[in-house]
Design a protein around this motif. Structure first.
Motif, PDB file in Angstrom:
ATOM      1  N   ASP A  90       8.934  18.263   1.303  1.00 50.02           N
ATOM      2  CA  ASP A  90       8.983  18.796   0.016  1.00 50.02           C
ATOM      3  C   ASP A  90       7.374  19.019  -0.784  1.00 50.02           C
ATOM      4  OD1 ASP A  90      11.513  18.036  -1.134  1.00 50.02           O
ATOM      5  OD2 ASP A  90      11.046  16.529  -0.877  1.00 50.02           O
ATOM      6  N   ASN A  91       6.366  18.880   1.268  1.00 45.78           N
ATOM      7  CA  ASN A  91       5.180  19.197   0.358  1.00 45.78           C
ATOM      8  C   ASN A  91       4.295  18.173  -0.518  1.00 45.78           C
ATOM      9  OD1 ASN A  91       5.593  21.086   2.722  1.00 45.78           O
ATOM     10  ND2 ASN A  91       6.553  22.762   1.538  1.00 45.78           N
ATOM     11  N   TYR A  92       4.431  16.939  -0.391  1.00 42.21           N
ATOM     12  CA  TYR A  92       3.815  16.523  -1.799  1.00 42.21           C
ATOM     13  C   TYR A  92       3.363  15.196  -1.403  1.00 42.21           C
ATOM     14  CZ  TYR A  92       2.108  16.884  -6.163  1.00 42.21           C
ATOM     15  OH  TYR A  92       1.583  16.827  -8.099  1.00 42.21           O
ATOM     16  N   VAL A  93       2.609  14.557  -2.257  1.00 40.24           N
ATOM     17  CA  VAL A  93       1.421  13.159  -2.026  1.00 40.24           C
ATOM     18  C   VAL A  93       1.622  12.934  -3.347  1.00 40.24           C
ATOM     19  CG1 VAL A  93       0.413  11.763  -1.339  1.00 40.24           C
ATOM     20  CG2 VAL A  93       1.180  13.424   0.269  1.00 40.24           C
ATOM     21  N   GLN A  94       2.132  11.879  -3.543  1.00 40.08           N
ATOM     22  CA  GLN A  94       1.844  11.357  -5.427  1.00 40.08           C
ATOM     23  C   GLN A  94       1.355   9.490  -4.956  1.00 40.08           C
ATOM     24  OE1 GLN A  94       6.087  11.050  -6.024  1.00 40.08           O
ATOM     25  NE2 GLN A  94       4.737  11.080  -8.517  1.00 40.08           N
ATOM     26  N   ALA A  95       0.719   8.938  -6.232  1.00 37.63           N
ATOM     27  CA  ALA A  95       0.074   7.740  -6.065  1.00 37.63           C
ATOM     28  C   ALA A  95       0.414   7.201  -7.058  1.00 37.63           C
ATOM     29  CB  ALA A  95      -1.039   8.037  -5.457  1.00 37.63           C
ATOM     30  N   PHE A  96       0.855   5.535  -7.017  1.00 39.96           N
ATOM     31  CA  PHE A  96       1.425   4.952  -7.879  1.00 39.96           C
ATOM     32  C   PHE A  96       0.213   3.831  -8.252  1.00 39.96           C
ATOM     33  CE2 PHE A  96       3.462   1.795 -10.386  1.00 39.96           C
ATOM     34  CZ  PHE A  96       4.039   2.204 -11.431  1.00 39.96           C
ATOM     35  N   ASP A  97      -0.041   3.616  -9.436  1.00 41.96           N
ATOM     36  CA  ASP A  97      -1.094   2.963  -9.480  1.00 41.96           C
ATOM     37  C   ASP A  97      -0.955   1.011 -10.586  1.00 41.96           C
ATOM     38  OD1 ASP A  97      -3.188   1.219 -10.547  1.00 41.96           O
ATOM     39  OD2 ASP A  97      -4.392   2.470 -11.894  1.00 41.96           O
ATOM     40  N   SER A  98      -0.690   0.237  -8.885  1.00 42.48           N
ATOM     41  CA  SER A  98      -0.424  -0.747  -9.788  1.00 42.48           C
ATOM     42  C   SER A  98      -1.392  -1.408 -11.071  1.00 42.48           C
ATOM     43  CB  SER A  98      -1.062  -2.229  -8.628  1.00 42.48           C
ATOM     44  OG  SER A  98      -1.681  -2.283  -7.947  1.00 42.48           O
ATOM     45  N   GLY A  99      -2.324  -1.238 -10.831  1.00 44.81           N
ATOM     46  CA  GLY A  99      -3.571  -1.631 -11.726  1.00 44.81           C
ATOM     47  C   GLY A  99      -4.540  -3.358 -11.755  1.00 44.81           C
ATOM     48  N   PHE A 100      -4.011  -4.177 -10.452  1.00 44.71           N
ATOM     49  CA  PHE A 100      -5.339  -5.167  -9.791  1.00 44.71           C
ATOM     50  C   PHE A 100      -6.036  -4.572  -8.798  1.00 44.71           C
ATOM     51  CE2 PHE A 100      -0.338  -6.318  -9.738  1.00 44.71           C
ATOM     52  CZ  PHE A 100       0.169  -6.415 -11.187  1.00 44.71           C
ATOM     53  N   GLU A 101      -6.958  -5.328  -9.127  1.00 42.37           N
ATOM     54  CA  GLU A 101      -8.738  -4.329  -8.410  1.00 42.37           C
ATOM     55  C   GLU A 101      -8.960  -5.661  -8.061  1.00 42.37           C
ATOM     56  OE1 GLU A 101     -12.042  -3.029 -10.663  1.00 42.37           O
ATOM     57  OE2 GLU A 101     -10.722  -1.313  -9.696  1.00 42.37           O
ATOM     58  N   GLN A 102      -9.511  -6.069  -7.228  1.00 45.91           N
ATOM     59  CA  GLN A 102     -10.350  -7.125  -6.138  1.00 45.91           C
ATOM     60  C   GLN A 102     -11.350  -7.832  -7.667  1.00 45.91           C
ATOM     61  OE1 GLN A 102      -8.567  -9.592  -4.446  1.00 45.91           O
ATOM     62  NE2 GLN A 102     -10.198 -10.986  -5.962  1.00 45.91           N
ATOM     63  N   HIS A 103     -11.906  -8.587  -7.827  1.00 47.23           N
ATOM     64  CA  HIS A 103     -13.180  -8.425  -8.302  1.00 47.23           C
ATOM     65  C   HIS A 103     -13.531  -9.647  -8.452  1.00 47.23           C
ATOM     66  CE1 HIS A 103     -15.814  -9.072 -11.740  1.00 47.23           C
ATOM     67  NE2 HIS A 103     -16.334  -7.715 -11.304  1.00 47.23           N
ATOM     68  N   SER A 104     -14.402  -9.967  -6.920  1.00 50.99           N
ATOM     69  CA  SER A 104     -15.537 -11.233  -6.967  1.00 50.99           C
ATOM     70  C   SER A 104     -13.780 -12.448  -6.606  1.00 50.99           C
ATOM     71  CB  SER A 104     -15.939 -12.121  -7.776  1.00 50.99           C
ATOM     72  OG  SER A 104     -16.750 -13.079  -7.442  1.00 50.99           O
ATOM     73  N   ASP A 105     -14.112 -13.348  -7.214  1.00 47.95           N
ATOM     74  CA  ASP A 105     -12.982 -15.170  -6.809  1.00 47.95           C
ATOM     75  C   ASP A 105     -11.428 -14.192  -7.798  1.00 47.95           C
ATOM     76  OD1 ASP A 105     -13.695 -15.424  -9.171  1.00 47.95           O
ATOM     77  OD2 ASP A 105     -14.161 -17.547  -8.917  1.00 47.95           O
ATOM     78  N   HIS A 106     -11.288 -13.727  -8.528  1.00 42.65           N
ATOM     79  CA  HIS A 106     -10.387 -12.912  -9.392  1.00 42.65           C
ATOM     80  C   HIS A 106      -9.782 -11.801  -9.698  1.00 42.65           C
ATOM     81  CE1 HIS A 106     -13.548 -12.260 -12.162  1.00 42.65           C
ATOM     82  NE2 HIS A 106     -12.602 -11.330 -12.274  1.00 42.65           N
ATOM     83  N   VAL A 107      -8.908 -11.705 -10.194  1.00 42.99           N
ATOM     84  CA  VAL A 107      -7.924  -9.961 -10.210  1.00 42.99           C
ATOM     85  C   VAL A 107      -8.545  -9.570 -11.605  1.00 42.99           C
ATOM     86  CG1 VAL A 107      -6.254  -9.017  -9.954  1.00 42.99           C
ATOM     87  CG2 VAL A 107      -6.299 -11.107  -8.098  1.00 42.99           C
ATOM     88  N   ASP A 108      -9.148  -7.913 -11.375  1.00 41.27           N
ATOM     89  CA  ASP A 108      -8.559  -7.538 -13.250  1.00 41.27           C
ATOM     90  C   ASP A 108      -7.360  -7.014 -13.183  1.00 41.27           C
ATOM     91  OD1 ASP A 108     -11.431  -9.044 -14.088  1.00 41.27           O
ATOM     92  OD2 ASP A 108     -12.472  -7.333 -13.761  1.00 41.27           O
ATOM     93  N   VAL A 109      -6.677  -6.619 -13.961  1.00 36.01           N
ATOM     94  CA  VAL A 109      -6.019  -5.740 -14.547  1.00 36.01           C
ATOM     95  C   VAL A 109      -7.073  -4.716 -15.454  1.00 36.01           C
ATOM     96  CG1 VAL A 109      -3.937  -5.326 -15.547  1.00 36.01           C
ATOM     97  CG2 VAL A 109      -4.633  -8.073 -14.776  1.00 36.01           C
ATOM     98  N   LYS A 110      -6.289  -3.514 -14.750  1.00 33.26           N
ATOM     99  CA  LYS A 110      -6.604  -2.161 -15.196  1.00 33.26           C
ATOM    100  C   LYS A 110      -5.650  -1.213 -15.793  1.00 33.26           C
ATOM    101  CE  LYS A 110     -11.526  -2.992 -13.176  1.00 33.26           C
ATOM    102  NZ  LYS A 110     -11.872  -3.106 -14.588  1.00 33.26           N
ATOM    103  N   GLY A 111      -5.146  -2.186 -17.235  1.00 31.39           N
ATOM    104  CA  GLY A 111      -4.842  -1.136 -17.663  1.00 31.39           C
ATOM    105  C   GLY A 111      -3.024  -1.278 -17.228  1.00 31.39           C
ATOM    106  N   THR A 112      -1.646  -0.765 -17.308  1.00 31.14           N
ATOM    107  CA  THR A 112      -0.921  -0.828 -17.306  1.00 31.14           C
ATOM    108  C   THR A 112      -0.707  -0.638 -16.183  1.00 31.14           C
ATOM    109  OG1 THR A 112       0.681   0.537 -18.366  1.00 31.14           O
ATOM    110  CG2 THR A 112       0.356  -1.856 -19.657  1.00 31.14           C
TER     111      THR A 112
END
Length: 400
Positions: A90-112
């Motif tokens: 279909d000549n198309y690329v999408q991306a889905f965001d988990s909202g999980f971002e590594q930050h030092s020794d923990h994980v930050d949640v960037k929205g839903t």
């Protein structure tokens, strides 16, 4: 190869309130329990519908998103934050965001969890790579690359940027080196069909930096550690250094006409796989190829999410786990009923350090199997005809 570090929690040390507000410190380490890491998710696309199953394997919960098209290939960005859906036909690329971002020794949640704004509309997008903050797609329809930075994924009307390296259409591949250049396949027409024969190095504008010096009889499959790129070829394993130097590592004598159509990478270790022979460790420094598992019954061969374990699933239903650094068998056992080799849609497998995940195309289920205890498994209902799966997120339970 993406690296997803396994972070150990810190003991409470009476840190001031201004610091403790940013870090969670408990006497109980949440990563030590038998459940999956809190910030791991599994995405499953569907063969016949646009359903995208978004699974929380720690709780067994599933939400259903709607992709633009069915039958998408699924991949994960190097950071682990985004899942990428490649709709080749279909000549198309999408991306889905988990909202999980590594930050030092923990994980930050960037929205839903949500769809990103980024879109790729190249011609027959096929081969996927991700390095650092960048996603790279090879478009079979015209031989171009599409690239995008994760930091731009949510920009309004964001589009992937095309790199034209002067290629003709072919079933190609690419890698990115640490110096910012790309090793990209090219077709010279010396071999019939869509497979390329050569690899050249280009910069971000598509300008050639180093020409091909080795002609092969067909290329498919590649991996890179940033310093060197390996391409599977009918002539041997093609080694391309970021300096432009190229050479071939010959296949073992017993291969005959067989060759590696898949190259996997975990850390600085490379594994070649061919269904005709099995999985082999590729020693680039010593030009040596050593067997890991010689078996013509392999259904899937993958590297786990952290890049430490080679996961080999046989048609018989047996799984074998190997330490990718030492080439040693960790454990094996039967986890599924046998699959007929004639099946067109076979089970697909991925793994974290704690669990194996296997799709069941006929029952619409995702099977979750504990690595430490194969007898501990559960079935999670997903879409009707699961097609591909990808793990996203971070192998950690430490939160902000």
């Amino acid at each position: 190869m993406k690296k997803h570090l396994y972070y150990r929690s810190l003991l409470a040390l009476g840190i001031a309130a201004t610091i403790s507000a940013c870090h969670q410190h408990n006497d109980v380490n949440p990563d030590d329990d038998a459940l999956e890491h809190k910030f791991i998710r599994v995405m499953v696309s569907d063969e016949k519908t646009t359903d995208l199953s978004y699974v929380n394997p720690r709780t067994g919960g599933v939400t259903f998103e709607k992709a633009l098209f069915p039958k998408s290939a699924l991949y994960t960005t190097a950071s682990g934050r985004f899942g990428v859906l490649v709709h080749r036909e279909d000549n198309y690329v999408q991306a889905f965001d988990s909202g999980f971002e590594q930050h030092s020794d923990h994980v930050d949640v960037k929205g839903t969890p949500k769809w990103a704004a980024i879109a790729g509309q190249g011609k027959l997008p096929t081969h996927f790579k991700s390095k650092g903050n960048e996603v790279i797609i090879f478009n079979d329809g015209d031989g171009t690359l599409d690239i995008a930075q994760e930091s731009d994924f949510h920009s309004t009307d964001a589009k992937m940027k095309a790199i034209n390296a002067g290629n003709v259409a072919h079933h190609g591949a690419m890698t990115k080196f640490d110096n910012g250049t790309y090793a990209i396949t090219e077709k010279d027409g010396s071999v019939a069909g869509t497979l390329p024969e050569r690899v050249k190095i280009v910069d971000a504008s598509g300008k050639q930096i180093a020409a091909s010096t080795v002609q092969t009889k067909g290329i498919h499959g590649n991996a890179s550690d940033g310093k060197v790129a390996l391409f599977g070829s009918a002539s041997g394993v093609l080694v391309v250094e970021q300096t432009g130097t190229q050479r071939l590592i010959p296949h073992p004598a017993e291969f005959g006409a067989a060759w590696f159509g898949t190259i996997l990478e975990g850390g600085n270790t490379f594994v070649g796989y061919t269904a005709a022979m099995g999985a082999y460790m590729i020693d680039v420094a010593n030009n040596k190829i050593t067997p890991i598992v010689v078996n013509k019954d392999i259904m899937q061969c993958k590297v786990d999410y952290a890049g430490n374990v080679l996961v080999v699933l046989l048609h018989s239903g047996e799984v074998q786990l190997y330490n990718i650094k030492t080439n040693q068998l960790i454990k094996s056992g039967t986890i599924l009923p046998a699959t007929d080799k004639a099946e067109t849609q076979k089970p697909q497998i991925e793994a974290t350090s704690k669990y194996l995940y296997v799709t069941q195309p006929k029952s619409g289920e995702l099977v979750q199997i504990e690595v430490a205890n194969f007898a501990n498994s559960q079935k999670i209902k997903v879409s009707t005809t699961p097609y591909r799966l990808a793990i996203v997120g971070i192998e950690s339970s430490e939160e902000h």
